[in-house]
Write an enzyme that holds these catalytic residues in place. Structure first.
Site, PDB file in Angstrom:
ATOM      1  N   GLU A  34       0.801  -1.215   0.000  1.00  0.00           N
ATOM      2  CA  GLU A  34       0.000   0.000   0.000  1.00  0.00           C
ATOM      3  C   GLU A  34       0.838   1.272   0.000  1.00  0.00           C
ATOM      4  OE1 GLU A  34      -2.570  -0.645   3.335  1.00  0.00           O
ATOM      5  OE2 GLU A  34      -4.085  -1.669   2.119  1.00  0.00           O
ATOM      6  N   GLU A  70       7.725 -22.065   7.211  1.00  0.00           N
ATOM      7  CA  GLU A  70       8.115 -21.187   8.310  1.00  0.00           C
ATOM      8  C   GLU A  70       9.122 -21.838   9.264  1.00  0.00           C
ATOM      9  OE1 GLU A  70       5.052 -21.521  11.929  1.00  0.00           O
ATOM     10  OE2 GLU A  70       4.100 -20.744  10.110  1.00  0.00           O
TER      11      GLU A  70
END
Length: 268
Positions: free
Chosen positions: A78, A109
């Protein structure tokens, strides 16, 4: 027992009415800003250090897995449309790569070395900042990336929702926002995710303001990527100059940004 894994204050959720469910969730959500408030001094320290480095050409990296990784990517993605910066100024990396944004990548992960490899693939250098995001504070991908980045002389921070985590121990500027048990036990996409989003908002917004990407309270560098933003930019120019709408819009489209249009207007 990690706070993020401790049992919910509520039980027999399946027996609650929808009204009871959403009322209870809303009650829990109201505690999140209070938890963030307690972490403001730590957030301030990290932001000040980031601004100093980015003013010299450094970049900001977020690394995370699952929900935490997606939140980092959201915040990073953004920044270009909102502040007109390049796409490589703030970068979000997620364990398992871009495919993990939509679908879970099993065991990605758990690799403590992969994050640093991902950072190196993006040309990481000494002026960059790495912020590890992990609600639990125990994600190997994130801990390994932050640890190595700090060893290499980079500024490191983290956002976690447990006290005294392994991740916080590795970060130069740890941020711990302890929001307590989740409404659904262990579902850190809820209060923990909300807390992380609030902190990320503070970091990126404050950094961009301090780097001159905001004038007054306006996003003067936003990208004109749709009609709504062209109209918003036109109003900004009208308010600042007193020009009529047609003239303001013409200047906006000519210079490609509110800042460019206003800078030219001031020179006349």
């Amino acid at each position: 027992m990690k706070t993020t894994e401790s049992s919910s204050h509520y039980d027999n959720l399946e027996e609650m009415s929808v009204a009871e469910l959403i009322s209870s969730m809303n009650k829990e959500d109201q505690t999140v800003p209070l938890a963030v408030n307690k972490a403001l001094p730590a957030i301030e320290v990290l932001i000040e250090k980031i601004v100093e480095r980015m003013a010299k050409g450094g970049r900001l990296f977020y690394i995370g897995a699952g929900t935490s990784g997606r939140l980092g990517i959201l915040d990073a993605s953004e920044c270009p449309p909102t502040y007109g910066v390049s796409h490589d100024m703030v970068i979000g990396l997620i364990a398992g790569g871009d495919s993990a944004i939509r679908k879970s990548v099993e065991k990605a992960e758990d690799d403590p070395d992969q994050a640093w490899q991902d950072l190196k693939a993006n040309g990481i250098h000494e002026l960059d900042t790495v912020i590890g995001i992990a609600a639990s504070g125990t994600t190997p991908y994130v801990i390994g990336g932050v640890k190595t980045a700090r060893e290499q002389g980079l500024l490191t921070g983290c956002i976690t929702c447990n006290e005294g985590s392994s991740l916080a121990a590795e970060a130069e500027c740890p941020i711990e926002v302890v929001v307590g048990p989740e409404f659904v036990t262990g579902s850190t996409r809820m209060k923990s995710g909300t807390a992380q989003k609030l902190v990320l908002n503070m970091i990126s917004t404050s950094v961009m303001i301090k780097l001159g990407k905001v004038k007054g309270n306006k996003m003067v560098n936003m990208q004109l990527s749709n009609q709504k933003l062209v109209e918003r930019g036109t109003r900004m120019i009208m308010d600042a100059t007193g020009l009529e709408e047609e003239q303001a819009k013409e200047r906006l489209l000519k210079f490609g940004s509110v800042k460019g249009a206003l800078d030219d207007w001031k020179q006349e």
